[in-house]
Design an enzyme around this catalytic site. Sequence first.
Site, mmCIF file in Angstrom:
data_model
loop_
_atom_site.group_PDB
_atom_site.id
_atom_site.type_symbol
_atom_site.label_atom_id
_atom_site.label_comp_id
_atom_site.label_asym_id
_atom_site.label_seq_id
_atom_site.Cartn_x
_atom_site.Cartn_y
_atom_site.Cartn_z
ATOM 1 N N TYR A 384 7.620 -36.049 98.940
ATOM 2 C CA TYR A 384 7.847 -34.784 98.235
ATOM 3 C C TYR A 384 8.559 -33.814 99.185
ATOM 4 O O TYR A 384 8.088 -33.553 100.281
ATOM 5 C CB TYR A 384 6.504 -34.222 97.779
ATOM 6 C CG TYR A 384 6.547 -33.085 96.774
ATOM 7 C CD1 TYR A 384 7.721 -32.437 96.419
ATOM 8 C CD2 TYR A 384 5.379 -32.644 96.160
ATOM 9 C CE1 TYR A 384 7.739 -31.410 95.500
ATOM 10 C CE2 TYR A 384 5.377 -31.618 95.228
ATOM 11 C CZ TYR A 384 6.559 -31.000 94.909
ATOM 12 O OH TYR A 384 6.577 -29.975 93.997
ATOM 13 N N CYS A 385 9.704 -33.280 98.761
ATOM 14 C CA CYS A 385 10.439 -32.260 99.511
ATOM 15 C C CYS A 385 10.759 -32.759 100.919
ATOM 16 O O CYS A 385 11.322 -33.835 101.077
ATOM 17 C CB CYS A 385 9.649 -30.951 99.511
ATOM 18 S SG CYS A 385 10.544 -29.535 100.183
ATOM 19 N N VAL A 386 10.377 -32.019 101.966
ATOM 20 C CA VAL A 386 10.677 -32.473 103.324
ATOM 21 C C VAL A 386 9.900 -33.747 103.654
ATOM 22 O O VAL A 386 10.338 -34.561 104.477
ATOM 23 C CB VAL A 386 10.397 -31.350 104.349
ATOM 24 C CG1 VAL A 386 8.917 -31.017 104.422
ATOM 25 C CG2 VAL A 386 10.910 -31.722 105.731
ATOM 26 N N GLY A 388 9.715 -36.101 101.594
ATOM 27 C CA GLY A 388 10.636 -37.114 101.083
ATOM 28 C C GLY A 388 11.790 -37.363 102.034
ATOM 29 O O GLY A 388 12.240 -38.506 102.201
#
Length: 649
Positions: A384-386, A388
Site C-alpha cells: 500500500y502506497c510507499v 507498495g
Amino acid sequence: MTVSEETRRKSVAKRAAPAKKKAPRNAAPPQPAAAAPPQPAAPPPADKPPAKPADAGKSSNIPNFQRMADNFAVAMEHGGKAIAAMIRPVEEGHAKPTVAEDLTEALKTFGRVAEFWLSDPKRALEAQTSISSDLMGLWSNTLLRLSGEAREPFVPTDPRDKRFAAPDWADNPYFDFLRQAYQIGDRWASHMVEDAELDKVTHDRASFYLRQLSGALSPSNFLLTNPELLRTTWSAEAENLARGMKMLAEDIEAGGGNLKIRQTNNDQFVLGVNMATTPGKVVFRNDLIELLQYAPTTEQVYRRPLLIVPPWINKFYILDLNPSKSFIRWAVSQGLTLFCVSWVNPGAKHADKDFHSYMTEGIFAALEQIEKITGERQVSSIGYCVGGTLTAATLAYMAAKGDDRIAAATFFTTQVDFSDPGDLKIFADEDRIKNIESEMQLSGYLDSSSMANTFNMLRPNEMIWSYVVNNYLKGVEPMAFDLLAWNSDSTRMPRANHSFYLRNCYLNNQLARKKMKLGDVTLDLGKVTIPVYNLAAKEDHIAPARSVFNGAKLFGGEMRYVLGGSGHIAGVVNPPGPKPKYQYWTGPRPSGTYEAWVAKAEEHPGSWWPDWLKWIDAQAPEKVPAREPGGGKVKILGDAPGDYVREKS
C-alpha cells in the site's frame, strides 16, 4: 497518505456551532443587569476562560464587557504560550527554522512569473487592465448596493465554497465587498500563473505557492473580516478566542514546535477496543516490525497465505479501522490466512535504517516467519502506497536473485514511476531535500508533524484553514471521527530511509529508469513476471491514477489495472454493501495514454474488493483446514494490534 476533502467536510459538518443570541427585530437593547463593579476582579487562571455570571443566559445584544476583556486577556496569554512553544525547539537546537528558506523559494518562483508579464509592455498592460477593470466594476456595484439599489453581486457566490456560506457574507455589503475583492484577486493571480510561459517545474511551484498564499489571505481566516467570527465573539464574550488560543498552544506543543492541527477528538478511540479490533496475535518482532497473524473465521482457508506491507508514513490500521470498514476483517472472512506488517515508529536509534533494511528486516523477515508458521514457501502480497513502492523494489530484487517466495502481488495506490508524481513533487527538489536532510541530521528522523503538514498543504483550504477557523477562532473542539483519528496518528521516518526514498524516487526516478540499487542489485521491474493486481484511485492526489497507470507498464508479467472511485484512502477502503459508495473501472493491460484507457474502460458499481478476491482465487484456489495464529511453531508475543502501533510521535 491523507484524508479526502469529502471526509473533512463530514467532520466539519458534525461540529457543534456556538449558540447565537438573537434579540427581537426592532427591539431596543435591554440594559445590563448590573453596573460593573468599581474595582474589577483579577482575571482567572489562563487554563480556562472566566466563569459566566449568573445573568449570562438572559437574551441581550450587549455583552458583559468586563468578561470580554478578561477573555481577551486569557486568549493573549495562551497566544504567548503558543509563540513560546513554537520557538523553544529552535532555541534548544532541536529544530532548524525553515521559514526564511521557504519564503525565499516562493519569492524566487513568483519573480519568474512577474518576469514573464513585465518583460513585455503589452502583456504588462493586459495584466494591469484585467484586474483594474474588475475592481472598478466591483466598486461601482458596491456603491449602488450601498445607495439602496437591489443588485446582484459583481462576483457571484460559489455555493461549493464553504468559507463564505454564512448569510452575513451576502447580506452585508461591506463583507460581501471583501469576499468579492478577494476572489477577484485570487482569480487574477491564478490567471497570471496559468498563462505565463514557464517550464513545468516552475509552473507547478508557482501554482502550489499561490494556493498557500490564497488560502492564507482569505478574509474568512481573520476575526475582523469574518462576520461569522465577529458575531460568535460578540455573543460568546470572546470565550471562543480563549478556548481557541488554548487549543492552539496545546497543538503547537504537541507538534514539537510545529502546528499539529487537531482534526478530531482522539480521546474517543482506543486501539484494540473500537479501532483495529480484528482478532489476531503478534507472532514475530524485531527492531523494525511486528508481524501480526489474524485468527481464522472460516473452517477452511486458502493454502497460500497473504502478506500485507502497509506504508510506514501512517499506521497499518487504516485497513482495520472498524468492523464495517475493515479490509483485514473482510479478507479473513473470505478464507485468507492473513499476515500484516506493523512498522515501528522509529526514533533516533533507527536513523541508519535504509530502504535495504526495510526490505531485509521487514519483508524478508516476514516471509521467513510465514513459512515457519504455515509451512508454505510462497505467499501473495499487498503493498500500500510507499509500502507498495518497497514491495515493487523487493520484487525486482527477488527476480534478480531467483527468489520466488512472492507468487502474486497486489498494489494499492502505489507509484513506481515518479516522472509525474503529482503535487508532492513540489517538496522534492534538490534544495528542499537538502533542507529535510539537514533537519533529520539533528534528530535522526523526520518528525511526524512535518509529513502531516506536507499532506495538509496539498489542500490548504480544507485541511488547514477550515480547522484554524473552527478550532482556534470559533473555539470549537472537533467531533470524534475514526478516519481523522487515524490520520492524526502519524509516524516519524528514519533519516536514511527517507533520504533514499526522496532521492531515488521523487528526485531522480531511479526505479523506473532501472538505476535504483539495493545491496548489490540494480533493479529492473521488467524482470518481475508474476501476476499483478494494480489498484489506482481516480481522485488520488498523493499517488495520481495517471502515475500509477504509467508505472503499471513497467512490469513484465500479467497486469490487471483497476481504477477505483474517490481518493487515496476512500478509493481503497470501499467495502461491499447494499448501498455501494463508489464504483470502479476495469480494462485491458495498460498501454498508450491513461486518458485513452479510461475512455474505453468498463464501469462497475460498488466495491472492487470482490473483483480482487476473484483474482486471488484464480491465482491459487486450493484450500486447507483453518490455521490458528502461530500454528504452535512460534511464541505468541501478544494480541493484535500489537505494541509498535501504539507508540505515539
